[in-house]
Design a protein around this motif. Structure first.
Motif, PDB file in Angstrom:
ATOM      1  N   ALA A 117       0.820  -1.212   0.000  1.00 46.29           N
ATOM      2  CA  ALA A 117       0.000   0.000   0.000  1.00 46.29           C
ATOM      3  C   ALA A 117       0.852   1.260   0.000  1.00 46.29           C
ATOM      4  N   LEU A 118       2.070   1.154   0.516  1.00 43.52           N
ATOM      5  CA  LEU A 118       2.961   2.309   0.606  1.00 43.52           C
ATOM      6  C   LEU A 118       3.663   2.637  -0.705  1.00 43.52           C
ATOM      7  N   ARG A 119       3.610   1.738  -1.656  1.00 41.03           N
ATOM      8  CA  ARG A 119       4.355   1.957  -2.888  1.00 41.03           C
ATOM      9  C   ARG A 119       3.956   3.260  -3.574  1.00 41.03           C
ATOM     10  N   PRO A 120       4.924   4.114  -3.884  1.00 42.79           N
ATOM     11  CA  PRO A 120       4.608   5.276  -4.714  1.00 42.79           C
ATOM     12  C   PRO A 120       4.234   4.793  -6.116  1.00 42.79           C
ATOM     13  N   PRO A 121       3.372   5.513  -6.823  1.00 42.73           N
ATOM     14  CA  PRO A 121       3.002   5.084  -8.174  1.00 42.73           C
ATOM     15  C   PRO A 121       4.198   5.171  -9.119  1.00 42.73           C
ATOM     16  N   MET A 122       4.249   4.267 -10.105  1.00 42.49           N
ATOM     17  CA  MET A 122       5.343   4.268 -11.067  1.00 42.49           C
ATOM     18  C   MET A 122       4.760   4.181 -12.476  1.00 42.49           C
TER      19      MET A 122
END
Length: 200
Positions: free
Chosen positions: A95-100
């Motif tokens: 859930a913490l992943r920044p968008p890429m």
């Protein structure tokens, strides 16, 4: 923005089983519980691998995050991707992943597949040793570290809290490069970072 937050609130409605991408305010909240230590504390410090909704609500209150009960429940459900009714540390990490951007994600996936010679969906320590280029590490270039030391540190970067198995999964690999992507503005710079790190 506020519009996104209104949308996530609707996920708590009756019969709504929709899953959404992680939203900006949700990311801010999750930033408080990103570490394994805080996650365990919010899970009542009894070494349980999962966190209940009650744990979550009391935990965010302890960290002075003000949410209405329905808001907290909506965020909890949005993070609980498998619908189990509890949260584990891996759900927090994802859930913490920044968008890429897709182009960057494709490059990361291609790199992973090139390194994963066995095709088992995991990169072993041996595969990392074969393809990782420690000569490009700043500490090695300044002759402060040996190449072996750089390799050891690099492997630790990929470890998910609570799951230190010595292997790099696709999730861990993507999570690492999501963070790199968030701090790298130019696409060509991002692609060059991957090329410099891996001998592929």
């Amino acid at each position: 923005g506020e519009g996104s937050w209104k949308h996530i609130r609707t996920m708590g409605g009756s019969g709504n089983t929709q899953r959404s991408e992680t939203l900006p305010r949700e990311r801010c909240l999750l930033g408080l519980v990103a570490s394994d230590e805080i996650f365990r504390r919010m899970a009542n410090e009894d070494h349980r691998p999962n966190m209940s909704l009650e744990d979550f609500e009391s935990g965010i209150a302890e960290y002075a995050v003000t949410l209405e009960k329905d808001e907290a429940e909506a965020v909890f459900k949005a993070i609980d991707k498998d619908g189990s009714g509890t949260l584990d540390i891996n759900e927090f990490i994802k859930a913490l992943r920044p968008p890429m951007p897709k182009e960057r994600e494709d490059a990361v996936l291609q790199a992973f597949q090139a390194i994963d010679q066995s095709g088992d969906g995991e990169i072993s320590t041996e595969e990392v040793r074969k393809y990782y280029n420690p000569k490009m590490h700043p500490m090695v270039r300044r002759k402060k570290w040996t190449e072996e030391r750089a390799l050891e540190v690099f492997l630790k970067v990929f470890e998910t809290p609570g799951d230190k198995d010595g292997k790099v999964t696709l999730d861990e690999f993507i999570n690492f490069y999501c963070n790199v992507s968030a701090s790298t503005e130019d696409d060509e710079d991002f692609f060059q970072i991957i090329k410099n790190v891996w001998k592929i």
